[in-house]
Enzyme design. Structure first.
Site, PDB file in Angstrom:
ATOM      1  N   GLN A 170      74.705  27.950 123.977  1.00  0.00           N
ATOM      2  CA  GLN A 170      75.180  26.850 123.128  1.00  0.00           C
ATOM      3  C   GLN A 170      76.496  26.216 123.595  1.00  0.00           C
ATOM      4  O   GLN A 170      76.636  25.002 123.587  1.00  0.00           O
ATOM      5  CB  GLN A 170      75.328  27.360 121.697  1.00  0.00           C
ATOM      6  CG  GLN A 170      75.707  26.295 120.693  1.00  0.00           C
ATOM      7  CD  GLN A 170      75.795  26.888 119.300  1.00  0.00           C
ATOM      8  OE1 GLN A 170      74.793  27.107 118.640  1.00  0.00           O
ATOM      9  NE2 GLN A 170      76.997  27.172 118.867  1.00  0.00           N
ATOM     10  N   GLU A 212      79.104  18.617 119.629  1.00  0.00           N
ATOM     11  CA  GLU A 212      80.541  18.878 119.550  1.00  0.00           C
ATOM     12  C   GLU A 212      81.306  18.157 120.647  1.00  0.00           C
ATOM     13  O   GLU A 212      82.456  18.476 120.936  1.00  0.00           O
ATOM     14  CB  GLU A 212      80.812  20.391 119.582  1.00  0.00           C
ATOM     15  CG  GLU A 212      80.238  21.077 118.364  1.00  0.00           C
ATOM     16  CD  GLU A 212      80.651  22.534 118.218  1.00  0.00           C
ATOM     17  OE1 GLU A 212      81.557  22.986 118.953  1.00  0.00           O
ATOM     18  OE2 GLU A 212      80.069  23.211 117.376  1.00  0.00           O
ATOM     19  N   ASP A 249      79.642  30.739 124.061  1.00  0.00           N
ATOM     20  CA  ASP A 249      78.989  31.075 122.792  1.00  0.00           C
ATOM     21  C   ASP A 249      77.493  31.053 123.061  1.00  0.00           C
ATOM     22  O   ASP A 249      76.904  29.993 123.231  1.00  0.00           O
ATOM     23  CB  ASP A 249      79.374  30.073 121.690  1.00  0.00           C
ATOM     24  CG  ASP A 249      78.730  30.438 120.351  1.00  0.00           C
ATOM     25  OD1 ASP A 249      78.000  31.458 120.289  1.00  0.00           O
ATOM     26  OD2 ASP A 249      78.946  29.703 119.369  1.00  0.00           O
ATOM     27  N   GLU A 292      80.745  34.910 122.609  1.00  0.00           N
ATOM     28  CA  GLU A 292      80.435  34.892 121.175  1.00  0.00           C
ATOM     29  C   GLU A 292      78.927  35.104 120.970  1.00  0.00           C
ATOM     30  O   GLU A 292      78.126  34.570 121.735  1.00  0.00           O
ATOM     31  CB  GLU A 292      80.864  33.529 120.625  1.00  0.00           C
ATOM     32  CG  GLU A 292      80.726  33.355 119.129  1.00  0.00           C
ATOM     33  CD  GLU A 292      81.281  31.993 118.696  1.00  0.00           C
ATOM     34  OE1 GLU A 292      82.307  31.544 119.266  1.00  0.00           O
ATOM     35  OE2 GLU A 292      80.678  31.359 117.813  1.00  0.00           O
ATOM     36  N   ASP A 319      80.057  35.659 115.243  1.00  0.00           N
ATOM     37  CA  ASP A 319      80.026  34.440 114.409  1.00  0.00           C
ATOM     38  C   ASP A 319      78.876  34.605 113.419  1.00  0.00           C
ATOM     39  O   ASP A 319      79.087  35.004 112.272  1.00  0.00           O
ATOM     40  CB  ASP A 319      79.853  33.220 115.320  1.00  0.00           C
ATOM     41  CG  ASP A 319      79.573  31.937 114.547  1.00  0.00           C
ATOM     42  OD1 ASP A 319      79.796  31.912 113.329  1.00  0.00           O
ATOM     43  OD2 ASP A 319      79.122  30.935 115.156  1.00  0.00           O
ATOM     44  N   LYS A 344      85.221  30.749 109.871  1.00  0.00           N
ATOM     45  CA  LYS A 344      84.765  29.426 109.442  1.00  0.00           C
ATOM     46  C   LYS A 344      84.788  29.427 107.919  1.00  0.00           C
ATOM     47  O   LYS A 344      83.950  30.097 107.289  1.00  0.00           O
ATOM     48  CB  LYS A 344      83.331  29.188 109.915  1.00  0.00           C
ATOM     49  CG  LYS A 344      83.163  29.034 111.423  1.00  0.00           C
ATOM     50  CD  LYS A 344      81.670  29.074 111.777  1.00  0.00           C
ATOM     51  CE  LYS A 344      81.397  28.542 113.171  1.00  0.00           C
ATOM     52  NZ  LYS A 344      79.970  28.773 113.560  1.00  0.00           N
ATOM     53  N   ARG A 373      82.969  23.450 112.650  1.00  0.00           N
ATOM     54  CA  ARG A 373      81.507  23.495 112.695  1.00  0.00           C
ATOM     55  C   ARG A 373      81.022  22.359 113.595  1.00  0.00           C
ATOM     56  O   ARG A 373      81.781  21.472 113.968  1.00  0.00           O
ATOM     57  CB  ARG A 373      80.891  23.310 111.284  1.00  0.00           C
ATOM     58  CG  ARG A 373      81.331  24.295 110.230  1.00  0.00           C
ATOM     59  CD  ARG A 373      81.080  25.745 110.568  1.00  0.00           C
ATOM     60  NE  ARG A 373      79.723  26.097 110.928  1.00  0.00           N
ATOM     61  CZ  ARG A 373      78.950  26.961 110.279  1.00  0.00           C
ATOM     62  NH1 ARG A 373      79.406  27.539 109.180  1.00  0.00           N
ATOM     63  NH2 ARG A 373      77.753  27.281 110.720  1.00  0.00           N
ATOM     64  N   LYS A 395      89.048  26.988 117.855  1.00  0.00           N
ATOM     65  CA  LYS A 395      87.858  26.429 118.505  1.00  0.00           C
ATOM     66  C   LYS A 395      87.423  25.202 117.701  1.00  0.00           C
ATOM     67  O   LYS A 395      87.064  25.349 116.539  1.00  0.00           O
ATOM     68  CB  LYS A 395      86.755  27.506 118.477  1.00  0.00           C
ATOM     69  CG  LYS A 395      85.408  27.088 119.016  1.00  0.00           C
ATOM     70  CD  LYS A 395      84.351  28.182 118.748  1.00  0.00           C
ATOM     71  CE  LYS A 395      83.007  27.798 119.336  1.00  0.00           C
ATOM     72  NZ  LYS A 395      81.902  28.643 118.849  1.00  0.00           N
TER      73      LYS A 395
END
Ligand code: PGA
Ligand code: ZN
Length: 437
Positions: A170, A212, A249, A292, A319, A344, A373, A395
């Site tokens: 990801q 992102e 991640d 992650e 996570d 988060k 997110r 992050k």
């Protein structure tokens, strides 16, 4: 104003919700708190796409309109339940306010009011309390403690659920632990980001922008991303493993199919040990300082084996596995699973719970990263939380798209406000040869 007057002035007089829109064009909840003094605080809920199954629940309307993602019920909950429950409470008593929110919801995973409503309200209360004291939120939370700017984790390539699964992993991210300041870490990351873009262009591999803000690359294998990232770091004038290190991640819960892991890009399926071995080989080959969710949220035994094998060398972040839950962090620490937690706020719903996960991490010598997110907005609350709570890593996605840049830029402003006293976390939060401890 005397003490009693101050308390009265900080009492919540109204809680309002409104529908605004996130970076994917989806509805989300903004909350606005008004205090008796007339001071207000405001915050917006983010939204994830690769969510852990134990995360708190978002309240969405369902149905055909807006892909079922509208938030009218969440807003009705704020109007009919949250507003009366919070009226008269002292906004500076975050724990008391959050306890009232949790009680008003009354479910373990926030099914009634929704974490999208709760997190917006909880963060807006914090902003109102800070405004009542005439301070930005980070300073209000920090009190007399020394400020430390967090080490940024900046996404270069995006994949998985954020880029049509074009690559399986990801996030391919960089960190600049040798930078002297937060602003310098961002500058170095920007050089790598642009160098990576040019390398993709030269090979005709730039396929778009992931959710992102990272490049959406048309690679043939997942490790091609690592090779191009190394080249980008070098082209930008840095030594991989020195000024710049890599962070992944894997978001492995998203790869899970019937107890195995499907790497779509490479057309193969691996069992837990084989995926762990593949990532282990990457750790041996490339300067990777953090991984992650290397295995899925339900692959407890695999995560434990992975932590035993690589936990001394690299940061292993939970996570989907830890979902910002203090109880899960403490259980994981007791069992030797993972060595860091992603924080988060909307995975639980309130700031008090998020902070509890951080406090539990510290008690157990776990690392921690405050994280955005994949669905975000101009809201910069998480930057203030990282600073104010002293969480040493941040992050927020890549180095493009304003919902990401708003957060990096807020960190720059805060660093400048602190001035010469501003300390930067640098390599301190990292482990093994990449850490400075
Ligand atoms: P999400 O992913 O916000 O889409 O859930 C971010 C992450 O996995 O860290
Ligand atoms: Zn993740």
């Amino acid at each position: 104003m005397d003490g009693a007057g101050l308390v009265t002035a900080a009492r919540i007089s109204a809680v309002r919700g409104r529908r605004v829109w996130d970076s994917r064009g989806n509805p989300t909840v903004e909350a606005e708190i008004r205090l008796a003094s007339g001071v207000t605080g405001r915050a917006i809920a983010p939204a994830g796409a690769s969510r852990g199954s134990r995360e708190a629940h978002e309240r969405r309307d369902g149905g055909m309109r807006l892909q079922g993602l509208d938030v009218k019920h969440a807003l009705a909950g704020i109007r009919d339940t949250v507003d009366p429950a919070l009226k008269g409470l002292d906004a500076r008593d975050q724990e008391g306010v959050d306890a009232a929110l949790i009680e008003a919801d009354g479910t373990e995973l926030r099914h009634r009011l929704g974490t999208n409503a709760l997190v917006a309200v909880s963060m807006a209360v914090a902003h109102a309390a800070a405004a009542a004291d005439g301070m930005p939120l980070w300073r209000h939370l920090l009190g007399e403690t020394e400020a430390v700017l967090p080490l940024p984790e900046v996404q270069i390539f995006g994949g998985g659920a954020h880029a049509g699964r074009r690559i399986d992993i990801q996030d391919f991210m960089v960190m600049a632990p040798k930078a002297q300041r937060f602003a310098q870490a961002l500058e170095w990351s920007a050089e790598v980001y642009h160098a990576a873009g040019k390398l993709l262009d030269a090979r005709g591999l730039r396929a778009g922008v992931a959710d992102e803000g990272g490049y959406w690359p048309a690679f043939r294998e997942n490790c091609e991303a690592l090779d191009v990232l190394i080249q980008a770091i070098e082209t930008a004038g840095f030594t991989p493993g020195e000024e710049i290190v890599i962070s992944l991640d894997v978001a492995a819960s998203e790869l899970r199919r019937n107890g195995r892991y499907r790497l779509e890009l490479e057309g193969r399926e691996l069992d837990s040990d084989a995926l762990a071995e593949l990532i282990g080989r990457w750790i041996e080959t490339y300067p990777i300082a953090s991984v992650e969710d290397p295995l899925a949220e339900d692959d407890d035994a695999g995560l434990k084996r992975f932590t035993e094998a690589y936990g001394e060398q690299v940061q292993i972040v939970g996570d989907d596995y830890l979902v910002t839950d203090a109880a899960r962090v403490s259980a994981a620490a007791a069992r030797g699973v993972c060595n860091a937690v992603l924080l988060k706020p909307n995975q639980r719903g309130t700031l008090t719970e998020t902070r509890a996960a951080w406090e539990t991490a510290k008690e157990n010598r776990f690392g921690a990263i405050v994280s955005a997110r994949s669905g975000e907005t101009e809201d910069v609350s998480i930057v203030h939380l990282a600073l104010g709570w002293g969480v040493p890593q941040l992050k927020v996605g890549s180095f493009s798209r304003s919902e990401r840049m708003a957060k990096w830029n807020e960190g720059i402003r805060i660093e400048e406000t602190i001035g010469d006293d501003a300390r930067f976390a640098g390599a301190r939060p990292l482990r093994g040869k990449y850490g400075s401890a």
